[in-house]
Design an enzyme around this catalytic site. Structure first.
Site, PDB file in Angstrom:
ATOM      1  N   GLY A  14       0.835  -1.211   0.000  1.00  0.00           N
ATOM      2  CA  GLY A  14       0.000   0.000   0.000  1.00  0.00           C
ATOM      3  C   GLY A  14       0.861   1.249   0.000  1.00  0.00           C
ATOM      4  O   GLY A  14       0.483   2.278   0.567  1.00  0.00           O
ATOM      5  N   ARG A  17       0.085   5.394  -1.850  1.00  0.00           N
ATOM      6  CA  ARG A  17      -0.632   6.584  -1.377  1.00  0.00           C
ATOM      7  C   ARG A  17      -0.590   6.636   0.145  1.00  0.00           C
ATOM      8  O   ARG A  17      -0.220   5.659   0.795  1.00  0.00           O
ATOM      9  CB  ARG A  17      -2.100   6.536  -1.831  1.00  0.00           C
ATOM     10  N   ASN A  90       0.834  -2.707   5.193  1.00  0.00           N
ATOM     11  CA  ASN A  90       0.034  -1.483   5.352  1.00  0.00           C
ATOM     12  C   ASN A  90      -1.189  -1.426   4.435  1.00  0.00           C
ATOM     13  O   ASN A  90      -2.142  -0.703   4.725  1.00  0.00           O
ATOM     14  CB  ASN A  90       0.954  -0.272   5.091  1.00  0.00           C
ATOM     15  N   SER A 142      -5.689  -0.763  13.157  1.00  0.00           N
ATOM     16  CA  SER A 142      -6.499   0.448  13.363  1.00  0.00           C
ATOM     17  C   SER A 142      -7.076   0.437  14.772  1.00  0.00           C
ATOM     18  O   SER A 142      -7.329  -0.643  15.336  1.00  0.00           O
ATOM     19  CB  SER A 142      -7.667   0.466  12.365  1.00  0.00           C
ATOM     20  N   TYR A 155     -14.127  -4.538   8.659  1.00  0.00           N
ATOM     21  CA  TYR A 155     -12.837  -3.876   8.884  1.00  0.00           C
ATOM     22  C   TYR A 155     -12.335  -4.123  10.317  1.00  0.00           C
ATOM     23  O   TYR A 155     -11.163  -4.425  10.531  1.00  0.00           O
ATOM     24  CB  TYR A 155     -13.039  -2.384   8.613  1.00  0.00           C
ATOM     25  N   LYS A 159      -8.930  -5.965  11.365  1.00  0.00           N
ATOM     26  CA  LYS A 159      -7.895  -5.237  12.110  1.00  0.00           C
ATOM     27  C   LYS A 159      -7.626  -5.889  13.472  1.00  0.00           C
ATOM     28  O   LYS A 159      -6.490  -5.904  13.934  1.00  0.00           O
ATOM     29  CB  LYS A 159      -8.284  -3.763  12.268  1.00  0.00           C
ATOM     30  N   ILE A 188      -6.430   9.547  10.414  1.00  0.00           N
ATOM     31  CA  ILE A 188      -5.265  10.146   9.749  1.00  0.00           C
ATOM     32  C   ILE A 188      -5.743  10.734   8.422  1.00  0.00           C
ATOM     33  O   ILE A 188      -6.545  10.100   7.717  1.00  0.00           O
ATOM     34  CB  ILE A 188      -4.175   9.064   9.484  1.00  0.00           C
TER      35      ILE A 188
END
Ligand code: NAP
Length: 247
Positions: A14, A17, A90, A142, A155, A159, A188
């Site tokens: 990842g 970006r 990541n 996360s 998600y 995580k 973030i």
């Protein structure tokens, strides 16, 4: 304190970006050769940026959710570089919706991309680390994996799974002086949070003790420390970079 990654090979998924890009740039600044991975060609621009600044980098476009593609990439990378000293898992996606509306595909895509991918890359790259008795594995999880979030069961499950994987693997390979840690960002500023409605962003900022979103560099700085020689006595940890959200 001087952190150096001279003679180290790092791989960042990842890296095209956001947080991954910043991690790749930071490790390269410290002297690492950085293998930048992303799904699309974004990693090529980042590798080019690193080389343009006098660093060492190579781009690999790989779908991290595809176990065969990752295995093939790992074999090619080990053939070319012989080792990867620092692995940063990541790459991640979200497909947010309430459980009752969530399709099997939404669940499986998110778990595969965020969690299964860690397993695939570690499986493909850990052996040279254990043989060399040196390695750093850093998984970007996360705060949602710690506290949950409505609309993100996929998600949050992925995580939280990354945290269990991190702690278990840390125990497995500590005897080989390979450390395994997880970094848990809060909000973030990246493309991932860029899609949030401004009113939601404002509301979220109010709940953060430091009253603002973090920057990719806030995460990258911690990752660089965990990847360093100096962090050799830290393993099995989940460290939040969240402006105090989960204290
Ligand atoms: P981002 O800006 O959306 O960038 C995600 C990166 O992951 C991109 O380079 C993307 O590749 C890559 N990627 C996604 N799916 C992939 C796949 N199947 N194969 C290969 N690469 C893939 O995300 P971010 O905000 O920087 O987030 C980075 C990590 O931090 C994620 O794991 C995320 O869950 C975690 N995180 C972020 C926040 C936040 O507030 N931003 C908070 C907590 C945790 P392309 O460039 O080719 O699309």
């Amino acid at each position: 304190m001087q952190i150096s990654f001279e003679n180290k090979v790092a791989l960042v998924t990842g890296a095209g970006r956001g947080i991954g890009r910043q991690i790749a740039l930071t490790l390269a600044e410290g002297g690492a050769t950085v293998i930048c991975v992303s799904k699309s060609a974004t990693c090529e621009a980042v590798a080019k940026e690193i080389v343009g600044k006098g660093g060492k980098a190579k781009a690999y476009c790989v779908d991290v959710a595809d176990s065969a593609a990752v295995a093939e990439a790992c074999a090619a990378i080990l053939k070319e570089f012989e080792k990867v000293d620092i692995l940063v898992n990541n790459a991640g996606i979200t497909r947010d919706t309430l459980l009752l509306r969530m399709s099997n595909e939404d669940f499986e895509d998110v778990v595969k991309t965020n969690l299964n991918s860690c397993f695939y890359w570690i499986k493909g790259l850990v052996r040279p680390m254990t043989s060399a008795r040196w390695g750093r594995i850093i998984n970007i999880t996360s705060v949602v994996g710690l506290v949950g979030n409505a609309g993100q069961v996929n998600y949050a499950a992925a995580k939280a799974g990354m945290m269990g994987l991190t702690k278990s693997l840390a125990r497995e390979i500590a005897s080989r002086t390979v450390t395994v840690n997880a970094v848990a960002p809060g909000f973030i500023e990246t493309d991932m949070t860029g899609v949030l409605d401004p009113s939601i962003k404002e509301m979220a900022s109010k709940t953060i003790p430091l009253k603002k979103f973090g920057q990719a560099a806030d995460v990258a700085t911690l990752v660089a420390y965990l990847a360093s020689e100096q962090a050799g006595y830290i393993t099995g940890q989940v460290i939040a970079v969240d402006g105090g959200m989960t204290m």
